[in-house]
Design a protein around this motif. Structure first.
Motif, PDB file in Angstrom:
ATOM      1  N   VAL A   1     -19.460  13.783  16.157  1.00 28.89           N
ATOM      2  CA  VAL A   1     -19.109  14.873  15.237  1.00 28.89           C
ATOM      3  C   VAL A   1     -18.505  16.015  16.058  1.00 28.89           C
ATOM      4  CG1 VAL A   1     -19.979  16.469  13.484  1.00 28.89           C
ATOM      5  CG2 VAL A   1     -21.001  14.195  13.727  1.00 28.89           C
ATOM      6  N   THR A   2     -17.458  16.637  15.529  1.00 30.09           N
ATOM      7  CA  THR A   2     -16.747  17.688  16.258  1.00 30.09           C
ATOM      8  C   THR A   2     -16.514  18.903  15.359  1.00 30.09           C
ATOM      9  OG1 THR A   2     -14.598  16.746  15.629  1.00 30.09           O
ATOM     10  CG2 THR A   2     -15.554  16.020  17.726  1.00 30.09           C
TER      11      THR A   2
ATOM     12  N   ASP B   1     -10.429  -2.469  16.359  1.00 32.09           N
ATOM     13  CA  ASP B   1     -11.574  -1.623  16.691  1.00 32.09           C
ATOM     14  C   ASP B   1     -11.446  -0.932  18.045  1.00 32.09           C
ATOM     15  OD1 ASP B   1     -12.062  -3.692  18.449  1.00 32.09           O
ATOM     16  OD2 ASP B   1     -13.902  -4.379  17.462  1.00 32.09           O
ATOM     17  N   GLN B   2     -10.306  -1.104  18.726  1.00 33.74           N
ATOM     18  CA  GLN B   2     -10.066  -0.367  19.965  1.00 33.74           C
ATOM     19  C   GLN B   2      -9.271   0.925  19.726  1.00 33.74           C
ATOM     20  OE1 GLN B   2     -11.562  -1.253  23.002  1.00 33.74           O
ATOM     21  NE2 GLN B   2     -12.604  -2.459  21.414  1.00 33.74           N
ATOM     22  N   VAL B   3      -8.838   1.147  18.491  1.00 30.72           N
ATOM     23  CA  VAL B   3      -8.157   2.396  18.147  1.00 30.72           C
ATOM     24  C   VAL B   3      -9.164   3.537  18.133  1.00 30.72           C
ATOM     25  CG1 VAL B   3      -6.965   3.628  16.272  1.00 30.72           C
ATOM     26  CG2 VAL B   3      -6.335   1.261  16.816  1.00 30.72           C
ATOM     27  N   ILE B   4      -8.805   4.664  18.721  1.00 31.13           N
ATOM     28  CA  ILE B   4      -9.622   5.877  18.617  1.00 31.13           C
ATOM     29  C   ILE B   4      -9.187   6.612  17.352  1.00 31.13           C
ATOM     30  CG2 ILE B   4     -10.150   8.107  19.653  1.00 31.13           C
ATOM     31  CD1 ILE B   4      -9.841   6.834  22.368  1.00 31.13           C
ATOM     32  N   TYR B   5     -10.137   6.857  16.473  1.00 30.37           N
ATOM     33  CA  TYR B   5      -9.854   7.388  15.133  1.00 30.37           C
ATOM     34  C   TYR B   5     -10.382   8.816  15.013  1.00 30.37           C
ATOM     35  CZ  TYR B   5     -10.125   7.688   9.984  1.00 30.37           C
ATOM     36  OH  TYR B   5     -10.009   8.067   8.671  1.00 30.37           O
ATOM     37  N   LEU B   6      -9.528   9.711  14.521  1.00 35.94           N
ATOM     38  CA  LEU B   6      -9.911  11.099  14.278  1.00 35.94           C
ATOM     39  C   LEU B   6      -9.938  11.352  12.776  1.00 35.94           C
ATOM     40  CD1 LEU B   6      -7.541  12.887  16.853  1.00 35.94           C
ATOM     41  CD2 LEU B   6      -9.696  11.685  17.284  1.00 35.94           C
TER      42      LEU B   6
ATOM     43  N   VAL C   1     -14.787  11.875  15.771  1.00 32.72           N
ATOM     44  CA  VAL C   1     -14.074  10.834  16.506  1.00 32.72           C
ATOM     45  C   VAL C   1     -14.877   9.545  16.378  1.00 32.72           C
ATOM     46  CG1 VAL C   1     -13.061  10.130  18.700  1.00 32.72           C
ATOM     47  CG2 VAL C   1     -13.397  12.560  18.218  1.00 32.72           C
ATOM     48  N   LEU C   2     -14.190   8.461  16.041  1.00 30.55           N
ATOM     49  CA  LEU C   2     -14.774   7.121  16.110  1.00 30.55           C
ATOM     50  C   LEU C   2     -14.114   6.433  17.290  1.00 30.55           C
ATOM     51  CD1 LEU C   2     -16.405   4.695  15.015  1.00 30.55           C
ATOM     52  CD2 LEU C   2     -14.439   4.177  13.545  1.00 30.55           C
ATOM     53  N   ALA C   3     -14.906   6.046  18.276  1.00 33.54           N
ATOM     54  CA  ALA C   3     -14.335   5.543  19.522  1.00 33.54           C
ATOM     55  C   ALA C   3     -15.157   4.379  20.060  1.00 33.54           C
ATOM     56  CB  ALA C   3     -14.283   6.664  20.564  1.00 33.54           C
ATOM     57  N   PRO C   4     -14.547   3.517  20.879  1.00 30.35           N
ATOM     58  CA  PRO C   4     -15.323   2.490  21.575  1.00 30.35           C
ATOM     59  C   PRO C   4     -16.466   3.128  22.365  1.00 30.35           C
ATOM     60  CG  PRO C   4     -12.968   2.096  21.839  1.00 30.35           C
ATOM     61  CD  PRO C   4     -13.106   3.429  21.170  1.00 30.35           C
ATOM     62  N   HIS C   5     -17.506   2.351  22.595  1.00 31.23           N
ATOM     63  CA  HIS C   5     -18.758   2.903  23.113  1.00 31.23           C
ATOM     64  C   HIS C   5     -18.581   3.695  24.405  1.00 31.23           C
ATOM     65  CE1 HIS C   5     -23.150   3.074  23.493  1.00 31.23           C
ATOM     66  NE2 HIS C   5     -22.967   2.846  24.783  1.00 31.23           N
ATOM     67  N   ALA C   6     -17.843   3.147  25.368  1.00 36.76           N
ATOM     68  CA  ALA C   6     -17.694   3.829  26.654  1.00 36.76           C
ATOM     69  C   ALA C   6     -16.970   5.162  26.493  1.00 36.76           C
ATOM     70  CB  ALA C   6     -16.939   2.933  27.638  1.00 36.76           C
ATOM     71  N   VAL C   7     -15.971   5.181  25.625  1.00 35.13           N
ATOM     72  CA  VAL C   7     -15.232   6.419  25.365  1.00 35.13           C
ATOM     73  C   VAL C   7     -16.146   7.440  24.687  1.00 35.13           C
ATOM     74  CG1 VAL C   7     -13.274   7.443  24.127  1.00 35.13           C
ATOM     75  CG2 VAL C   7     -13.034   5.195  25.212  1.00 35.13           C
ATOM     76  N   ARG C   8     -16.956   6.975  23.758  1.00 38.80           N
ATOM     77  CA  ARG C   8     -17.877   7.861  23.053  1.00 38.80           C
ATOM     78  C   ARG C   8     -18.787   8.611  24.025  1.00 38.80           C
ATOM     79  NH1 ARG C   8     -23.308   5.720  21.210  1.00 38.80           N
ATOM     80  NH2 ARG C   8     -23.511   6.276  23.403  1.00 38.80           N
ATOM     81  N   GLU C   9     -19.283   7.913  25.046  1.00 38.90           N
ATOM     82  CA  GLU C   9     -20.174   8.550  26.006  1.00 38.90           C
ATOM     83  C   GLU C   9     -19.503   9.738  26.685  1.00 38.90           C
ATOM     84  OE1 GLU C   9     -23.531   7.781  27.036  1.00 38.90           O
ATOM     85  OE2 GLU C   9     -23.328   6.968  25.015  1.00 38.90           O
TER      86      GLU C   9
END
Length: 431
Positions: A106-107, A238-243, A259-267
């Motif tokens: 959440v942003t 599912d590799q797209v980063i979604y805003l 942001v919806l992002a792959p797990h590593a990016v989310r961290e």
């Protein structure tokens, strides 16, 4: 007696280098003029929230403070509250996105989401690919990060996959570090154009072929005027980063995006978020969750669609009735914006002062390019004024354009396309 500096800003030598790339938003710069009551503003992208049930929403928020005020007004998680992330997953399902709340951050609005993504991926000199034209707020964020912005051509069906492939390969051959593609596939800001399903598949195929990250910005996706929402790019890969954002489908004042992002990016996004603001606004998350729990938010989105469709129709009718020959425009099927291409030889930036004098405002097209294009274009927004005001605004705008054409004909001026950097061809016509 010590000599005093004559500089207007005595700190000019102390600022970070990146501040030299920061510019005032062309949209924000127009606010003081465009908000005057006598001016029909076709400039801003403010949603019209007067149709929200404000009285009953106010009662719900009052109950929220009484029942959960201690939690709602406290610090929260840097990733965002779990209940909010679960609600966001429910909203994204409307566009066929299947996600896990653990992969949502959440942003403070989707603008901060964009800033965080840029912050974790971009070093000075890295390349970001964007549609031509692209969202002015994104260009500002990218410039502030000292990225190189490279525009990729689009047509009436969206970004051109072959042009994307060519751009990536050419830039990498030069030794450039191409980090990601930024795209607004649904009701693009500023053009209003929507990528077709076929174009989306082809775009994702190219992205996989050249190993390119895709960042999808989708604030308008649910505001479709014809049929169901088009599946998001994130629904297809599912590799797209979604805003995403609640600013257009509920209210912008809460400043909640994600942001919806792959797990590593989310961290990494969570770490960047905590460094920036500690946590996104907790009270806003409680408030939006209460709205989604207690009200027919899907029905409210349908009401928004009907309202904006009526205003879109007024815009298109006004352009048909009032624009001089040689003027063209897009015909959006959702969202907030129409992209107008002026007759040859006209410059929307040069015409702006005359337009404001005639009590109508718009955003010049050059604001949506990083490379000097857009002189013949302007963005006209139909989201905020009433249908009657929109129609009147197009009448005033048509009068300004006609007067300029008449003046040029009187003095025998040529039809060279105005540009803001030499050596570039005319802006593409996306009508």
């Amino acid at each position: 007696m010590p000599r005093r500096s004559t500089r207007l800003d005595p700190y000019v030598d102390q600022y970070a280098e990146r501040t030299s790339s920061m510019t005032v938003s062309a949209v924000r710069a127009l606010f003081a003029v465009a908000n005057r009551p006598e001016v029909v503003s076709l400039a801003g992208g403010m949603p019209n929230i007067t149709d929200l049930p404000l009285g009953t929403i106010g009662d719900a928020f009052n109950d929220l403070v009484r029942s959960a005020g201690v939690q709602a007004m406290q610090y929260g998680s840097g990733q965002g509250e779990l209940f909010m992330r679960e609600k966001i997953v429910e909203v994204m399902a409307e566009e066929q996105i299947h996600a896990n709340p653990d992969d949502v951050v959440v942003t403070c609005g989707s603008q901060q989401a964009l800033d965080l993504v840029t912050r974790i991926f971009i070093d000075p000199g890295d390349v970001i690919l964007c549609e031509a034209p692209s969202y002015v707020g994104a260009l500002g964020t990218f410039n502030a990060s000292q990225a190189r912005i490279h525009h990729v051509a689009m047509d009436e069906h969206g970004l051109l996959p072959d042009a994307l492939r060519t751009a990536v390969l050419a830039l990498r051959a030069e030794g450039a570090r191409v980090k990601f593609l930024y795209t607004i596939p649904n009701y693009n800001n500023p053009t209003g154009i929507t990528q077709t399903l076929e174009r989306r598949r082809a775009l994702l195929d190219v992205a996989h072929e050249v190993d390119l990250l895709v960042v999808e910005d989708n604030p308008y996706g649910l505001l479709t005027f014809d049929g169901d929402p088009v599946p998001a790019l994130r629904a297809m890969d599912d590799q797209v980063i979604y805003l995403g954002s609640f600013s257009k489908t509920f209210a912008p004042g809460f400043r909640i995006g994600w942001v919806l992002a792959p797990h590593a990016v989310r961290e990494r996004l969570v770490i960047a978020q905590e460094a920036a603001v500690l946590s996104p606004p907790v009270f806003s998350q409680f408030a939006i969750a209460a709205y989604l729990d207690r009200f027919d938010w899907r029905g409210q989105i349908v009401a928004f669609r009907d309202m904006y469709r009526e205003r879109r129709d007024a815009m298109l009718r006004g352009l048909e009735d009032h624009m001089p020959a040689g003027t063209t425009w897009t015909r959006p099927t959702g969202g907030f914006f129409v992209w107008v291409t002026l007759p040859e030889g006209l410059d929307s930036q040069a015409l702006l002062a005359r337009a404001v004098n005639e009590r109508v405002a718009y955003v010049p097209g050059s604001a949506f390019y990083a490379d000097g294009f857009g002189g013949r274009n302007l963005r006209a927004s139909y989201c905020f004024p009433t249908a009657e005001r929109i129609y009147e605004g197009t009448r005033r705008l048509g009068r300004v354009i006609a007067a300029e054409l008449e003046m040029r004909a009187t003095f025998g001026l040529g039809a060279e396309t105005p540009l803001h950097r030499p050596g570039l061809g005319p802006a593409p016509d996306l009508s």
